[in-house]
Design a protein around this motif. Structure first.
Motif, mmCIF file in Angstrom:
data_model
loop_
_atom_site.group_PDB
_atom_site.id
_atom_site.type_symbol
_atom_site.label_atom_id
_atom_site.label_comp_id
_atom_site.label_asym_id
_atom_site.label_seq_id
_atom_site.Cartn_x
_atom_site.Cartn_y
_atom_site.Cartn_z
ATOM 1 N N ARG A 68 1.148 -1.577 1.281
ATOM 2 C CA ARG A 68 1.615 -0.187 1.288
ATOM 3 C C ARG A 68 1.303 0.548 2.586
ATOM 4 N N ALA A 69 0.597 -0.058 3.527
ATOM 5 C CA ALA A 69 0.097 0.628 4.724
ATOM 6 C C ALA A 69 1.201 1.277 5.549
ATOM 7 N N THR A 70 2.350 0.654 5.625
ATOM 8 C CA THR A 70 3.422 1.215 6.452
ATOM 9 C C THR A 70 4.005 2.493 5.863
ATOM 10 N N ASN A 71 3.850 2.684 4.540
ATOM 11 C CA ASN A 71 4.409 3.852 3.870
ATOM 12 C C ASN A 71 3.409 4.996 3.717
ATOM 13 N N LEU A 72 2.158 4.805 4.121
ATOM 14 C CA LEU A 72 1.135 5.836 3.931
ATOM 15 C C LEU A 72 0.970 6.691 5.176
ATOM 16 N N SER A 73 0.622 7.928 4.937
ATOM 17 C CA SER A 73 0.353 8.825 6.066
ATOM 18 C C SER A 73 -1.058 8.543 6.595
ATOM 19 N N GLU A 74 -1.385 9.143 7.721
ATOM 20 C CA GLU A 74 -2.699 8.938 8.325
ATOM 21 C C GLU A 74 -3.810 9.450 7.406
ATOM 22 N N THR A 75 -3.602 10.558 6.742
ATOM 23 C CA THR A 75 -4.606 11.108 5.818
ATOM 24 C C THR A 75 -4.821 10.171 4.633
ATOM 25 N N GLU A 76 -3.729 9.653 4.091
ATOM 26 C CA GLU A 76 -3.836 8.727 2.954
ATOM 27 C C GLU A 76 -4.545 7.439 3.374
ATOM 28 N N LEU A 77 -4.261 6.975 4.597
ATOM 29 C CA LEU A 77 -4.935 5.775 5.096
ATOM 30 C C LEU A 77 -6.441 6.004 5.237
ATOM 31 N N ARG A 78 -6.813 7.177 5.722
ATOM 32 C CA ARG A 78 -8.237 7.503 5.849
ATOM 33 C C ARG A 78 -8.906 7.575 4.476
ATOM 34 N N GLN A 79 -8.217 8.139 3.492
ATOM 35 C CA GLN A 79 -8.771 8.220 2.130
ATOM 36 C C GLN A 79 -8.950 6.814 1.553
ATOM 37 N N GLU A 80 -7.945 5.961 1.751
ATOM 38 C CA GLU A 80 -8.038 4.576 1.263
ATOM 39 C C GLU A 80 -9.163 3.821 1.979
ATOM 40 N N TYR A 81 -9.271 4.081 3.286
ATOM 41 C CA TYR A 81 -10.339 3.455 4.060
ATOM 42 C C TYR A 81 -11.706 3.861 3.505
ATOM 43 N N SER A 82 -11.886 5.142 3.242
ATOM 44 C CA SER A 82 -13.158 5.645 2.698
ATOM 45 C C SER A 82 -13.440 5.033 1.331
ATOM 46 N N ARG A 83 -12.420 4.943 0.492
ATOM 47 C CA ARG A 83 -12.586 4.368 -0.845
ATOM 48 C C ARG A 83 -12.976 2.898 -0.748
ATOM 49 N N LEU A 84 -12.290 2.141 0.104
ATOM 50 C CA LEU A 84 -12.599 0.724 0.258
ATOM 51 C C LEU A 84 -13.977 0.506 0.881
ATOM 52 N N MET A 85 -14.365 1.352 1.814
ATOM 53 C CA MET A 85 -15.700 1.227 2.402
ATOM 54 C C MET A 85 -16.783 1.516 1.367
ATOM 55 N N GLY A 86 -16.516 2.438 0.455
ATOM 56 C CA GLY A 86 -17.450 2.695 -0.644
ATOM 57 C C GLY A 86 -17.601 1.472 -1.536
ATOM 58 N N LYS A 87 -16.465 0.821 -1.847
ATOM 59 C CA LYS A 87 -16.515 -0.403 -2.655
ATOM 60 C C LYS A 87 -17.245 -1.516 -1.907
ATOM 61 N N PHE A 88 -16.988 -1.621 -0.616
ATOM 62 C CA PHE A 88 -17.652 -2.640 0.189
ATOM 63 C C PHE A 88 -19.161 -2.416 0.215
#
Length: 142
Positions: A68-88
């Protein structure tokens, strides 16, 4: 709990069969040590199972994000990044816990073995010799 050993002078520790030696080893470890070892083992298995599940979930989340990365905005990508880093971070913490439990279990086993060797040095040498001879026979090549 003290094990009983043959008291006849004709039987020495080197004359004992491997089944006698293993039963003597079983007698030496008391119920509390075995119980705590089983509890630690079951805790480690459940923790490692949870770790595998978390790792699998993280992988599927990463795969979903990549698709889904190509369809997400920069803000959404940052939110997903933060969520995944929390899981990591959670996964890393779980992995440390599994490693700590493994280390604790290994140390407990070493303590029990060291205690047995201190209490029964001759029998320990006999057991080690017997195991060494059996392994030597198994791996002997002609």
């Amino acid at each position: 709990m003290n094990p009983t050993y043959p008291s006849s002078s004709s039987t020495t520790s080197s004359d004992m069969t491997s089944s006698q030696l293993s039963s003597n080893l079983d007698d030496v470890t008391d119920d509390t040590t075995l119980s705590s070892a089983y509890q630690t083992s079951s805790r480690s298995q459940s923790t490692s199972s949870a770790l595998r599940t978390e790792l699998s979930n993280l992988k599927s989340d990463l795969d979903t994000l990549l698709s889904r990365a190509t369809n997400l905005s920069e803000t959404e990508l940052r939110q997903e990044y933060s969520r995944l880093m929390g899981k990591f971070s959670s996964l890393r913490s779980s992995a440390r816990n599994v490693a700590a439990q493994g280390k604790q279990q290994l140390n407990r086993g070493m303590d029990v073995t060291s205690g047995y060797v201190r209490e029964k040095p001759l029998q320990s040498v006999a057991v080690a010799t017997g195991v060494g001879m059996m392994l030597g026979m198994l791996f002997k090549r002609h």
